[in-house]
Design a protein around this motif. Structure first.
Motif, PDB file in Angstrom:
ATOM      1  N   CYS A   1       0.922  -1.149   0.181  1.00  0.00           N
ATOM      2  CA  CYS A   1      -0.109  -0.035  -0.018  1.00  0.00           C
ATOM      3  C   CYS A   1       0.797   1.233   0.005  1.00  0.00           C
ATOM      4  N   GLY A   2       2.237   1.274  -0.239  1.00  0.00           N
ATOM      5  CA  GLY A   2       2.943   2.335  -0.067  1.00  0.00           C
ATOM      6  C   GLY A   2       2.707   3.121   1.172  1.00  0.00           C
ATOM      7  N   TYR A   3       2.863   4.361   0.933  1.00  0.00           N
ATOM      8  CA  TYR A   3       2.633   5.485   2.109  1.00  0.00           C
ATOM      9  C   TYR A   3       1.039   5.915   2.304  1.00  0.00           C
ATOM     10  N   THR A   4       0.928   6.796   3.335  1.00  0.00           N
ATOM     11  CA  THR A   4      -0.377   7.254   3.410  1.00  0.00           C
ATOM     12  C   THR A   4      -0.807   8.047   2.259  1.00  0.00           C
ATOM     13  N   ASP A   5      -0.139   8.792   1.671  1.00  0.00           N
ATOM     14  CA  ASP A   5      -0.466   9.483   0.789  1.00  0.00           C
ATOM     15  C   ASP A   5      -0.819   8.682  -0.695  1.00  0.00           C
ATOM     16  N   THR A   6      -0.250   7.760  -0.838  1.00  0.00           N
ATOM     17  CA  THR A   6      -0.437   6.729  -1.818  1.00  0.00           C
ATOM     18  C   THR A   6      -1.814   6.411  -1.664  1.00  0.00           C
ATOM     19  N   VAL A   7      -2.362   6.103  -0.612  1.00  0.00           N
ATOM     20  CA  VAL A   7      -3.823   5.745  -0.552  1.00  0.00           C
ATOM     21  C   VAL A   7      -4.448   6.947  -0.622  1.00  0.00           C
ATOM     22  N   LYS A   8      -4.299   8.080   0.133  1.00  0.00           N
ATOM     23  CA  LYS A   8      -5.251   9.140  -0.258  1.00  0.00           C
ATOM     24  C   LYS A   8      -5.248   9.857  -1.729  1.00  0.00           C
ATOM     25  N   ALA A   9      -4.162   9.803  -2.369  1.00  0.00           N
ATOM     26  CA  ALA A   9      -4.415  10.288  -3.713  1.00  0.00           C
ATOM     27  C   ALA A   9      -4.739   9.445  -4.795  1.00  0.00           C
ATOM     28  N   TYR A  10      -4.559   8.143  -4.523  1.00  0.00           N
ATOM     29  CA  TYR A  10      -4.634   7.286  -5.721  1.00  0.00           C
ATOM     30  C   TYR A  10      -5.456   5.938  -5.191  1.00  0.00           C
ATOM     31  N   LEU A  11      -5.138   5.262  -4.219  1.00  0.00           N
ATOM     32  CA  LEU A  11      -5.576   3.927  -4.271  1.00  0.00           C
ATOM     33  C   LEU A  11      -6.934   3.765  -3.867  1.00  0.00           C
ATOM     34  N   LYS A  12      -7.348   4.630  -2.626  1.00  0.00           N
ATOM     35  CA  LYS A  12      -8.511   4.666  -1.975  1.00  0.00           C
ATOM     36  C   LYS A  12      -9.658   5.231  -3.295  1.00  0.00           C
TER      37      LYS A  12
END
Length: 398
Positions: free
Chosen positions: A34-45
């Motif tokens: 899941c990479g980092y928190t901003d990976t989830v915020k900006a893309y994955l979610k």
């Protein structure tokens, strides 16, 4: 069967969404790290929410090993999913202390609890050139990946009957009628090394561990192991970029990664009908070579895609490994922000081998070392090309 690999911008980390489709209709999805928190915020979610809205699910969420650049974003993802349930996750693979220890629950005295709590409150490490605010590190008991998996009541390592993900327990896991995972790493030996390292570190902090398990151990283990130092050793002989030749890169000696967290990486072959994809996480090449030789007794194993281990670190590739595998597509995930990955030596050894097909090297960021190989003379001589997945939709189609 169409296969799409979404390679998210995860800085120096990994985050991949693999989707299988028939007749242009997506049916199944796997999430790897899941990479980092901003990976989830900006893309994955956003992508997972859309899948959930359309009635889709994650067949597997595979967290390959405990390192912030692979699992930190999972904290954000699981926290939000535990509240809003925007995506169904059928199974989570994640090895933590509870899978390495005795099953019995133990009680801890006040001194042990205090020390373990201090280890937890330190949180995940903030890497150089990273902004702490972006990471939103939770540093208290009950906010680790393991704790959030328990809180959300997900199916956790159930493919392995609640035990550690290990080749000594299962080597093949079926996903569907025509899809399966062939596990290559870790094995019991690599997991024992991880456990021994943790036990020795506890002793150094004044905690004597003699077996058993507790949720406090789980949380402290996950936070502490993310701080394990990268012992990769670069070559002491420096050659200026102007004078460095392709042959110089090939002549540098290989020194294998010895970090126990990387050694515990979940690496596997993903088989989807006639497609074969190799995902190496940050795994040690010695075990990968051993497992591949068991998988296929002789000859080169050709994959449709190889995700190169440890962001292209030369410490996680070897001549023995490259003699066993090849592919028309290689994938390297990193922005070069840590240790200047990918190493030039890694790319040189990949493209130097003789082949009767064209190799495509994919990067999800433009880095100094990716640009270094973007030379017309080398691309013609060694029959390769450079490609980037640094713009939406970040997809690689197979």
């Amino acid at each position: 069967m169409n296969v799409y690999v979404t390679v998210y911008p995860a800085k120096n980390g990994d985050c991949f969404l693999i989707s299988f489709s028939e007749n242009e209709q997506i049916q199944k999805h796997l999430l790897i790290d899941c990479g980092y928190t901003d990976t989830v915020k900006a893309y994955l979610k956003n992508d997972l929410s859309k899948i959930g809205e359309e009635g889709g699910v994650l067949e597997k969420m595979i967290l390959t090993h405990i390192d912030a650049d692979h699992i930190q974003g999972a904290i954000r993802l699981l926290k939000e999913n535990n509240v809003s349930k925007f995506i169904e996750i059928k199974e989570i693979w994640h090895n933590t202390f509870r899978h390495l220890s005795d099953k019995k629950q133990i009680s801890l005295d006040k001194s042990q609890k205090r020390i373990l709590d201090q280890l937890i409150r330190r949180g995940y490490p903030v890497r150089e050139n990273e902004i702490k605010g972006e990471q939103e590190i939770s540093a208290e008991q009950g906010t680790t990946v393991g704790a959030l998996i328990l809180q959300g009541k997900y199916s956790w390592n159930s493919d392995f009957e609640g035990n550690a993900i290990s080749t000594d327990f299962h080597k093949k896991i079926t996903i569907g009628e025509n899809e399966e995972l062939v596990l290559l790493s870790p094995n019991k030996r690599k997991l024992e090394q991880l456990k021994s390292f943790w036990r020795d570190e506890l002793y150094r902090y004044g905690v004597s561990y003699d077996g058993g398990n507790s949720e406090l151990y789980d949380d402290a283990f996950e936070m502490f192991m993310s701080w394990e130092k990268d012992t990769s050793i670069k070559q002491s002989v420096k050659i200026s970029a102007e004078k460095e030749t392709f042959q110089d890169l090939l002549q540098k000696p290989f020194k294998e990664d010895t970090t126990v967290t990387n050694g515990s990486s979940i690496a596997f072959i993903l088989k989807i009908q006639e497609k074969n994809l190799l995902f190496l996480a940050d795994a040690h090449p010695d075990l990968i070579v051993q497992s591949l030789k068991e998988y296929k007794k002789d000859g080169i194993i050709k994959f449709d895609l190889i995700k190169v281990s440890h962001h292209g670190s030369f410490n996680n590739i070897s001549k023995d490994l490259l003699e066993l595998v090849d592919s028309p597509k290689y994938l390297i995930s990193t922005n070069g922000g840590r240790h200047n990955h990918p190493d030039k030596e890694t790319i040189a050894h990949i493209i130097n081998r003789q082949t009767n097909f064209h190799r495509e090297i994919y990067f999800n960021y433009i880095t100094d070392n990716s640009k270094y190989f973007d030379r017309a003379d080398w691309k013609k001589k060694y029959n390769y090309s450079i490609h980037y997945l640094n713009q939406a939709p970040y997809n690689l189609s197979l």
